[in-house]
Every structure is written in C-alpha cells, then in structure tokens.
Write an enzyme that holds these catalytic residues in place. Structure first.
Site, PDB file in Angstrom:
ATOM      1  N   ASP A 159       1.029  -1.212   0.375  1.00 30.85           N
ATOM      2  CA  ASP A 159       0.030   0.091  -0.064  1.00 30.85           C
ATOM      3  C   ASP A 159       0.877   1.342  -0.060  1.00 30.85           C
ATOM      4  OD1 ASP A 159      -2.344  -1.823   0.636  1.00 30.85           O
ATOM      5  OD2 ASP A 159      -1.022  -1.966   2.443  1.00 30.85           O
ATOM      6  N   HIS A 187      -4.532  -3.909   6.698  1.00 31.33           N
ATOM      7  CA  HIS A 187      -4.275  -3.818   4.954  1.00 31.33           C
ATOM      8  C   HIS A 187      -5.409  -3.949   4.365  1.00 31.33           C
ATOM      9  CE1 HIS A 187      -2.475  -5.597   1.178  1.00 31.33           C
ATOM     10  NE2 HIS A 187      -3.518  -6.400   1.155  1.00 31.33           N
TER      11      HIS A 187
HETATM   12  P1  NAD Z   1      -1.475 -18.506  -4.340  1.00 26.85           P
HETATM   13  O1  NAD Z   1      -2.921 -19.210  -4.076  1.00 26.85           O
HETATM   14  O2  NAD Z   1      -1.094 -18.496  -5.697  1.00 26.85           O
HETATM   15  O3  NAD Z   1      -0.703 -19.423  -4.370  1.00 26.85           O
HETATM   16  C1  NAD Z   1      -0.567 -19.652  -2.467  1.00 26.85           C
HETATM   17  C2  NAD Z   1      -0.143 -20.767  -1.859  1.00 26.85           C
HETATM   18  O4  NAD Z   1      -0.052 -21.230  -0.845  1.00 26.85           O
HETATM   19  C3  NAD Z   1      -0.445 -22.353  -3.594  1.00 26.85           C
HETATM   20  O5  NAD Z   1      -0.056 -22.287  -3.774  1.00 26.85           O
HETATM   21  C4  NAD Z   1      -0.560 -22.860  -1.927  1.00 26.85           C
HETATM   22  O6  NAD Z   1      -0.783 -23.978  -2.268  1.00 26.85           O
HETATM   23  C5  NAD Z   1      -0.459 -22.242  -0.026  1.00 26.85           C
HETATM   24  N1  NAD Z   1      -0.679 -22.655   0.712  1.00 26.85           N
HETATM   25  C6  NAD Z   1      -2.176 -22.936   1.243  1.00 26.85           C
HETATM   26  N2  NAD Z   1      -1.936 -23.093   2.113  1.00 26.85           N
HETATM   27  C7  NAD Z   1      -0.714 -23.161   2.709  1.00 26.85           C
HETATM   28  C8  NAD Z   1      -0.044 -23.944   3.727  1.00 26.85           C
HETATM   29  N3  NAD Z   1      -1.132 -23.660   4.941  1.00 26.85           N
HETATM   30  N4  NAD Z   1       1.187 -23.991   4.194  1.00 26.85           N
HETATM   31  C9  NAD Z   1       1.676 -23.665   3.451  1.00 26.85           C
HETATM   32  N5  NAD Z   1       1.348 -23.388   1.802  1.00 26.85           N
HETATM   33  C10 NAD Z   1       0.182 -23.077   2.089  1.00 26.85           C
HETATM   34  O7  NAD Z   1      -1.722 -17.589  -3.476  1.00 26.85           O
HETATM   35  P2  NAD Z   1      -1.054 -15.825  -3.907  1.00 26.85           P
HETATM   36  O8  NAD Z   1      -1.093 -14.759  -5.008  1.00 26.85           O
HETATM   37  O9  NAD Z   1       0.772 -15.941  -3.773  1.00 26.85           O
HETATM   38  O10 NAD Z   1      -1.021 -14.711  -2.243  1.00 26.85           O
HETATM   39  C11 NAD Z   1      -1.592 -15.650  -1.372  1.00 26.85           C
HETATM   40  C12 NAD Z   1      -1.327 -15.105  -0.373  1.00 26.85           C
HETATM   41  O11 NAD Z   1      -0.930 -13.152  -0.209  1.00 26.85           O
HETATM   42  C13 NAD Z   1      -2.948 -14.498   0.163  1.00 26.85           C
HETATM   43  O12 NAD Z   1      -3.347 -13.950   0.978  1.00 26.85           O
HETATM   44  C14 NAD Z   1      -3.349 -13.068  -0.634  1.00 26.85           C
HETATM   45  O13 NAD Z   1      -4.099 -12.541  -0.734  1.00 26.85           O
HETATM   46  C15 NAD Z   1      -2.619 -12.235   0.119  1.00 26.85           C
HETATM   47  N6  NAD Z   1      -1.407 -11.479  -0.519  1.00 26.85           N
HETATM   48  C16 NAD Z   1      -1.404 -10.329   0.477  1.00 26.85           C
HETATM   49  C17 NAD Z   1      -0.765  -8.972   0.369  1.00 26.85           C
HETATM   50  C18 NAD Z   1      -0.312  -7.666   0.613  1.00 26.85           C
HETATM   51  O14 NAD Z   1       0.228  -7.065   0.581  1.00 26.85           O
HETATM   52  N7  NAD Z   1       0.008  -8.257   3.070  1.00 26.85           N
HETATM   53  C19 NAD Z   1      -0.133  -8.681  -1.788  1.00 26.85           C
HETATM   54  C20 NAD Z   1      -0.914 -10.259  -1.889  1.00 26.85           C
HETATM   55  C21 NAD Z   1      -2.134 -10.653  -1.974  1.00 26.85           C
HETATM   56  C1  LMR Z   2      -3.696  -6.638  -2.148  1.00 33.45           C
HETATM   57  O1  LMR Z   2      -3.661  -5.892  -1.837  1.00 33.45           O
HETATM   58  O2  LMR Z   2      -2.736  -6.208  -3.599  1.00 33.45           O
HETATM   59  C2  LMR Z   2      -3.260  -7.947  -1.586  1.00 33.45           C
HETATM   60  O3  LMR Z   2      -3.396  -7.739  -0.388  1.00 33.45           O
HETATM   61  C3  LMR Z   2      -4.390  -9.063  -2.758  1.00 33.45           C
HETATM   62  C4  LMR Z   2      -5.954  -8.227  -2.159  1.00 33.45           C
HETATM   63  O4  LMR Z   2      -6.976  -9.458  -1.904  1.00 33.45           O
HETATM   64  O5  LMR Z   2      -6.021  -7.286  -2.266  1.00 33.45           O
END
Ligand code: NAD
Ligand code: LMR
Length: 325
Positions: A159, A187
């Site tokens: 952000d 967030h």
């Molecule tokens: P994704 O679905 O592509 O990948 C997630 C991975 O986590 C998958 O490969 C899945 O098998 C694995 N997984 C699920 N449970 C698990 C466990 N118990 N132990 C280990 N691995 C496990 O998702 P992504 O796009 O990589 O996003 C991951 C997370 O990050 C989501 O919750 C998303 O909302 C979050 N995110 C946060 C931010 C932020 O700014 N804080 C930004 C983007 C995404």
């Molecule tokens: C983001 O800010 O891009 C991530 O937290 C993914 C989402 O769910 O928006």
C-alpha cells in the site's frame, strides 16, 4: 564469505512465491553479498509444483543460493530460519473482502506460529503477507509466545509503495523523490492513506499537489488497488506484492533511508490510539535491524475520523478469531 541466512517462504509454489523466490536467491532482499538457504513450504498437493520451483531456482545458477529445501512439514521449513515470509494461504477472489478469508486462513497461522515458536532462530523476523495480514500476524504471534512480538510484522508496504508510485506519477518525478508517506491501520479498504507529512523532492506534498486529487483520486485508488488488480487479472497482485515483501525485509534487516520512514504493521504499543497488541500499520524507522515507531506526529481531523474506522475493523477481526489466539 558471510554465514548463510535461512529464509523460509510459505506457499512458495503460489503466485507470490514464484515471483519472490528468485529475487531472494539473487540477493535483492538480504544483500548481494549475503548467501542464503531457502526453505520452501507447501501443502502436499502442491509439492510437484514446488519441485518445479526448486528445479528452476537450481537452473538460475545463483551464486548466493547455497541450498534449497522443499517440504510440506512446517517444523522442517522453519527450523533455524532467520527470516520467514508467511505467504501461503488462500487469496480472495472478485467481490470478496480480505476479511472473508479469516476462517479459511486462521488455522494456517496457528500451526505456523507454533512451528516458528518451536523451531525458528530466536532472532527470526517474520513478515505476514497472507490475508487478512494484520489479523493473521496477531494469530501467528499469539501462537509463538517465546518469540518477541516485535519480530512479527504484517505487510502494508505494498500500500505504501502504491501511494508513493501514484504521487511520483502525478508530480512527474521519480519514486525516489517521494518520502514520508504513511499507511495507517489495516491492510484493507479501510486503510488510511496519509500524505500530510509526505514530501516531494523535499517540499511538502500538500504544497505541490491539489488536495482534491489527493482525496478523490489518490486515496481511493490506493485503498482499492488490490481489488482493481483482481478484477483485471482474475487473481490478486503477485509481482508487486513480492516486490513489497522484498523491500520490507531489506529495510527491516538493514536500516531505513535517513529522512524517511516506511509503513509496517507492528503490534501496537498503544501509539496513536490503537489498542495494545493489535497489528496496526504505522510509520516506522529501522536502525540496523531494530524497528521503532515514529511517535508524536500531528494528525489532521479527517485522519482521526478515518483511523477510528480502521481500528474498529481490526477490533472486529480480532473478536472473530479469539478462539485462535
Ligand atoms: P496463491 O493461491 O497463488 O498461492 C498460495 C499458495 O499457498 C498455494 O500454492 C497454496 O498451495 C499455498 N498454501 C496454502 N496453504 C498453505 C499452508 N498451510 N502452508 C503452506 N502453503 C500453503 O496465492 P498468492 O497470490 O501467492 O497469495 C498468497 C496470499 O497473499 C493470499 O492470502 C493473498 O491474499 C495475500 N496477499 C497479500 C498482499 C499484501 O499486501 N499483504 C498482497 C498480495 C497478496
Ligand atoms: C493486495 O493488496 O493486492 C492484496 O492484499 C491482495 C488483495 O486481496 O487485494
């Protein structure tokens, strides 16, 4: 040659995992003279995809990459780790709020908090990326009572970077000219994007940019950027999320730039009216690995009003996960 640092990445076969692991192995996160051992955690059904990640990392021939361990066992993944990126969890889809993921993701952070507590280095720094990140950080740290809570943070750097990029673009300068942006609170779409202290090339941003653009364009764009990306891509942001995690850890293991701060959600010590213990995004200065909240900043009236909304949301998320704490 420095001693290698152990970096654990959960969900390493996922979208963010795929984007972040080569950058860590290259040295973008911990330095281009810092050898690393990567420990990659996945769930059993993603182990084949994780094996492919391991092979691709091998094929990159990174000089700093000493070893890659792939596993579906949290104990093995977190053993002796110095840095942990808790990414693995379910992402939201179109039309969902991040808080809709609470029930699905909370048990993951209970299990991983416990494994960190039992196996990680006592100095580990833990960045929670999986959503809802602030409350997942609360769950993980509550389940790791032997690791000081200051060693946990939820990621709001994406952000922060989004706001920096928007300001730079509007002012026609490089992102490096922007300083002192703040993301407060959660967030989520209630995050408070605060540019009252921000500077553009050393000048107050409020002197350079139109207030109407800040209120009607900048703030909603940053608050809803995650949803905008999901709508366009069908999946949540990955490259920018990986980059934000790299930046956050790089600053946390080192020091923030002089005359600037970064936004990090740390367990509140009661600063700025947030309840003690809630993971609340604030301006943070890092000095040689030690983070410190910037205190005593004056807040505008509108800021106060919006801070209450994000605080109330964090309180209700905490109440919804009490059984996991
Ligand atoms: P994704 O679905 O592509 O990948 C997630 C991975 O986590 C998958 O490969 C899945 O098998 C694995 N997984 C699920 N449970 C698990 C466990 N118990 N132990 C280990 N691995 C496990 O998702 P992504 O796009 O990589 O996003 C991951 C997370 O990050 C989501 O919750 C998303 O909302 C979050 N995110 C946060 C931010 C932020 O700014 N804080 C930004 C983007 C995404
Ligand atoms: C983001 O800010 O891009 C991530 O937290 C993914 C989402 O769910 O928006």
């Amino acid at each position: 040659m420095k001693k290698p640092l152990v970096v654990t990445v959960t969900g390493a076969a996922g979208e963010i995992g795929y984007a972040i692991t080569p950058r860590i192995a290259f040295g973008a996160m911990l330095g281009e003279d810092q050898p690393v051992i990567l420990k990659l955690l996945e769930i059993p059904r993603a182990m084949a995809a994780l094996e492919a990640v391991e092979k691709e990392l091998f094929d990159c021939a990174f000089p700093l990459l000493q070893e890659v361990v792939i596993t579906d066992d949290p104990a093995e993944a977190f053993r002796d780790c110095d840095a942990a990126l808790l990414i693995g969890s379910r992402p939201r889809g179109p039309g969902m709020e991040r808080s809709d993921l609470l029930e699905a993701n909370a048990p993951i952070f209970v299990e991983q908090g416990r494994a960190l507590n039992d196996h990680a280095s006592r100095d580990v720094k833990v960045l929670i990326v999986g959503n809802p990140a602030n409350t997942n950080a609360l769950i993980a740290s509550s389940n790791a009572p032997d690791i000081p809570v200051i060693q946990f943070s939820a990621m709001t750097r994406l952000d922060h970077n989004r706001a920096v990029a928007q300001l730079a673009h509007k002012a026609g300068v490089s992102a490096g000219e922007i300083s002192k942006v703040i993301i407060w609170g959660n967030h989520s779409s209630t995050q408070v994007v605060d540019v009252h202290h921000a500077e553009i090339g050393g000048r107050p941003a409020l002197d350079v940019l139109d207030v109407e653009w800040i209120q009607k364009d900048l703030i909603p764009t940053v608050q809803h950027r995650g949803a905008e990306i999901i709508k366009l891509r069908g999946r949540s942001s990955a490259a920018s999320a990986a980059n934000a995690a790299v930046y956050c850890m790089r600053d946390w293991f080192g020091s923030t730039s002089p005359d600037d701060w970064v936004s990090m959600a740390l367990a509140s010590g009661g600063q700025y009216g947030a309840d003690e213990g809630l993971f609340y995004s604030m301006p943070v200065i890092v000095d040689n690995g030690t983070p410190r909240v910037v205190e005593g900043l004056e807040l505008s009236d509108s800021c106060h009003q919006f801070l209450q909304l994000t605080l109330d949301e964090l309180r209700s998320e905490r109440d919804a996960v009490r059984k996991f704490l």
